[in-house]
Write a protein that holds these residues in place. Structure first.
Motif, PDB file in Angstrom:
ATOM      1  N   THR A  98      28.081  41.375  37.030  1.00  0.00           N
ATOM      2  CA  THR A  98      29.343  41.254  37.756  1.00  0.00           C
ATOM      3  C   THR A  98      30.034  42.613  37.785  1.00  0.00           C
ATOM      4  O   THR A  98      30.111  43.290  36.754  1.00  0.00           O
ATOM      5  N   PRO A  99      30.546  43.039  38.957  1.00  0.00           N
ATOM      6  CA  PRO A  99      31.215  44.350  39.031  1.00  0.00           C
ATOM      7  C   PRO A  99      32.350  44.471  38.009  1.00  0.00           C
ATOM      8  O   PRO A  99      33.202  43.591  37.913  1.00  0.00           O
ATOM      9  N   GLY A 100      32.312  45.528  37.248  1.00  0.00           N
ATOM     10  CA  GLY A 100      33.362  45.815  36.283  1.00  0.00           C
ATOM     11  C   GLY A 100      33.195  45.171  34.928  1.00  0.00           C
ATOM     12  O   GLY A 100      33.929  45.506  33.996  1.00  0.00           O
ATOM     13  N   SER A 101      32.236  44.247  34.782  1.00  0.00           N
ATOM     14  CA  SER A 101      32.146  43.488  33.526  1.00  0.00           C
ATOM     15  C   SER A 101      31.845  44.380  32.319  1.00  0.00           C
ATOM     16  O   SER A 101      32.382  44.156  31.232  1.00  0.00           O
ATOM     17  N   ARG A 102      31.019  45.393  32.503  1.00  0.00           N
ATOM     18  CA  ARG A 102      30.674  46.282  31.387  1.00  0.00           C
ATOM     19  C   ARG A 102      31.913  47.005  30.869  1.00  0.00           C
ATOM     20  O   ARG A 102      32.177  47.051  29.663  1.00  0.00           O
ATOM     21  N   PHE A 103      32.709  47.567  31.795  1.00  0.00           N
ATOM     22  CA  PHE A 103      33.884  48.327  31.368  1.00  0.00           C
ATOM     23  C   PHE A 103      35.025  47.421  30.915  1.00  0.00           C
ATOM     24  O   PHE A 103      35.792  47.801  30.031  1.00  0.00           O
ATOM     25  N   LEU A 104      35.105  46.228  31.493  1.00  0.00           N
ATOM     26  CA  LEU A 104      36.119  45.283  31.031  1.00  0.00           C
ATOM     27  C   LEU A 104      35.796  44.828  29.613  1.00  0.00           C
ATOM     28  O   LEU A 104      36.704  44.686  28.788  1.00  0.00           O
ATOM     29  N   SER A 105      34.514  44.632  29.303  1.00  0.00           N
ATOM     30  CA  SER A 105      34.155  44.251  27.932  1.00  0.00           C
ATOM     31  C   SER A 105      34.440  45.396  26.958  1.00  0.00           C
ATOM     32  O   SER A 105      34.879  45.162  25.830  1.00  0.00           O
ATOM     33  N   LEU A 106      34.225  46.644  27.391  1.00  0.00           N
ATOM     34  CA  LEU A 106      34.578  47.787  26.536  1.00  0.00           C
ATOM     35  C   LEU A 106      36.091  47.880  26.338  1.00  0.00           C
ATOM     36  O   LEU A 106      36.568  48.190  25.236  1.00  0.00           O
ATOM     37  N   ALA A 123      37.724  38.488  21.647  1.00  0.00           N
ATOM     38  CA  ALA A 123      36.355  38.155  21.245  1.00  0.00           C
ATOM     39  C   ALA A 123      35.718  37.167  22.223  1.00  0.00           C
ATOM     40  O   ALA A 123      34.554  37.331  22.609  1.00  0.00           O
ATOM     41  N   ILE A 124      36.472  36.164  22.645  1.00  0.00           N
ATOM     42  CA  ILE A 124      35.946  35.184  23.609  1.00  0.00           C
ATOM     43  C   ILE A 124      35.619  35.863  24.932  1.00  0.00           C
ATOM     44  O   ILE A 124      34.547  35.647  25.511  1.00  0.00           O
ATOM     45  N   LEU A 125      36.527  36.694  25.423  1.00  0.00           N
ATOM     46  CA  LEU A 125      36.297  37.381  26.697  1.00  0.00           C
ATOM     47  C   LEU A 125      35.107  38.334  26.621  1.00  0.00           C
ATOM     48  O   LEU A 125      34.328  38.432  27.578  1.00  0.00           O
ATOM     49  N   ILE A 126      34.956  39.029  25.508  1.00  0.00           N
ATOM     50  CA  ILE A 126      33.797  39.912  25.353  1.00  0.00           C
ATOM     51  C   ILE A 126      32.518  39.091  25.433  1.00  0.00           C
ATOM     52  O   ILE A 126      31.563  39.470  26.120  1.00  0.00           O
ATOM     53  N   GLY A 127      32.489  37.952  24.741  1.00  0.00           N
ATOM     54  CA  GLY A 127      31.316  37.074  24.782  1.00  0.00           C
ATOM     55  C   GLY A 127      31.009  36.597  26.192  1.00  0.00           C
ATOM     56  O   GLY A 127      29.856  36.603  26.624  1.00  0.00           O
ATOM     57  N   LEU A 128      32.036  36.193  26.925  1.00  0.00           N
ATOM     58  CA  LEU A 128      31.839  35.731  28.303  1.00  0.00           C
ATOM     59  C   LEU A 128      31.384  36.866  29.215  1.00  0.00           C
ATOM     60  O   LEU A 128      30.520  36.681  30.074  1.00  0.00           O
ATOM     61  N   LEU A 129      31.965  38.037  29.031  1.00  0.00           N
ATOM     62  CA  LEU A 129      31.609  39.182  29.885  1.00  0.00           C
ATOM     63  C   LEU A 129      30.180  39.658  29.629  1.00  0.00           C
ATOM     64  O   LEU A 129      29.508  40.111  30.557  1.00  0.00           O
ATOM     65  N   LEU A 130      29.734  39.557  28.402  1.00  0.00           N
ATOM     66  CA  LEU A 130      28.370  39.978  28.096  1.00  0.00           C
ATOM     67  C   LEU A 130      27.341  39.082  28.787  1.00  0.00           C
ATOM     68  O   LEU A 130      26.225  39.505  29.054  1.00  0.00           O
ATOM     69  N   LYS A 131      27.740  37.851  29.100  1.00  0.00           N
ATOM     70  CA  LYS A 131      26.860  36.941  29.828  1.00  0.00           C
ATOM     71  C   LYS A 131      26.828  37.260  31.328  1.00  0.00           C
ATOM     72  O   LYS A 131      25.966  36.795  32.040  1.00  0.00           O
ATOM     73  N   ARG A 132      27.787  38.032  31.806  1.00  0.00           N
ATOM     74  CA  ARG A 132      27.906  38.354  33.233  1.00  0.00           C
ATOM     75  C   ARG A 132      27.747  39.855  33.455  1.00  0.00           C
ATOM     76  O   ARG A 132      28.573  40.479  34.116  1.00  0.00           O
ATOM     77  N   LYS A 133      26.697  40.416  32.931  1.00  0.00           N
ATOM     78  CA  LYS A 133      26.491  41.862  32.984  1.00  0.00           C
ATOM     79  C   LYS A 133      26.398  42.404  34.402  1.00  0.00           C
ATOM     80  O   LYS A 133      26.744  43.550  34.650  1.00  0.00           O
TER      81      LYS A 133
END
Length: 182
Positions: free
Chosen positions: A31-39, A19-29
């Motif tokens: 950044t390469p790979g962030s969308r798929f890493l959050s998924l 949950a924390i990582l998803i929140g952080l990744l959503l702030k870095r849309k």
């Protein structure tokens, strides 16, 4: 009635970290790979939550239900890994309108899991088993389970190969990014 075990602690930690990582990744849309890493992390979150409730359950029906829910994470996680790797190493051009083809086996798997009692392609037999005092969900796997199993492992292997390839042939910045994985 519910059962609480020490085995649920790592699942709760996984839920929190995901949950924390998803929140952080959503702030870095951007950044390469962030969308798929959050998924991917979303898949892990679903998988961990379902396994947590599976361990909490004491009836066969509730264990089957949570075992089925876990497949939403199990079946999709490795597809998101390969998409993440492709985007992260700068090969996003391979993520195109045909990407949906990667989801054919996971989609079939999810459908088969929820209809397993009619064909037994995922689980041939299902039973409650007590292991070290913990009531668990025992099963004998069917043929489609192994199709999904090898498909997931193939995607992880391919992702690993792509990362090593990127480390070997790219500029310093991508080489450093690739080494973060190892």
């Amino acid at each position: 009635m519910m059962q609480f075990t020490v085995y649920q602690i790592p699942l709760v930690l996984s839920l929190i970290v995901s949950a924390i990582l998803i929140g952080l990744l959503l702030k870095r849309k951007r950044t390469p790979g962030s969308r798929f890493l959050s998924l991917f992390m979303g898949s892990i979150l679903i998988w961990s939550a379902a396994d947590f409730f599976n361990l909490l359950s004491v009836t066969l029906l509730s264990k089957i239900f949570w075992g089925n829910v876990s497949y939403f994470g199990v079946a999709t996680s490795c597809v998101f890994i390969i998409l993440f790797v492709l985007d992260y190493i700068g090969r996003g051009e391979y993520i195109n309108r045909f990407t949906f083809l990667l989801f054919i086996i996971p989609t079939i798997t999810i459908l088969l899991v929820w209809t397993n009692e009619y064909h037994h392609l995922i689980r041939q037999s299902i039973f409650l088993d007590s292991i070290s005092g913990v009531l668990s969900f025992g099963k004998t796997y069917g043929i489609w389970f192994w199709v999904q199993f090898f498909y997931n492992h193939f995607l992880v292997l391919l992702s690993t190969i792509l990362i090593f390839y990127a480390i070997g042939i790219t500029h310093d910045i991508y080489r450093k990014q690739g080494m973060i994985f190892f």
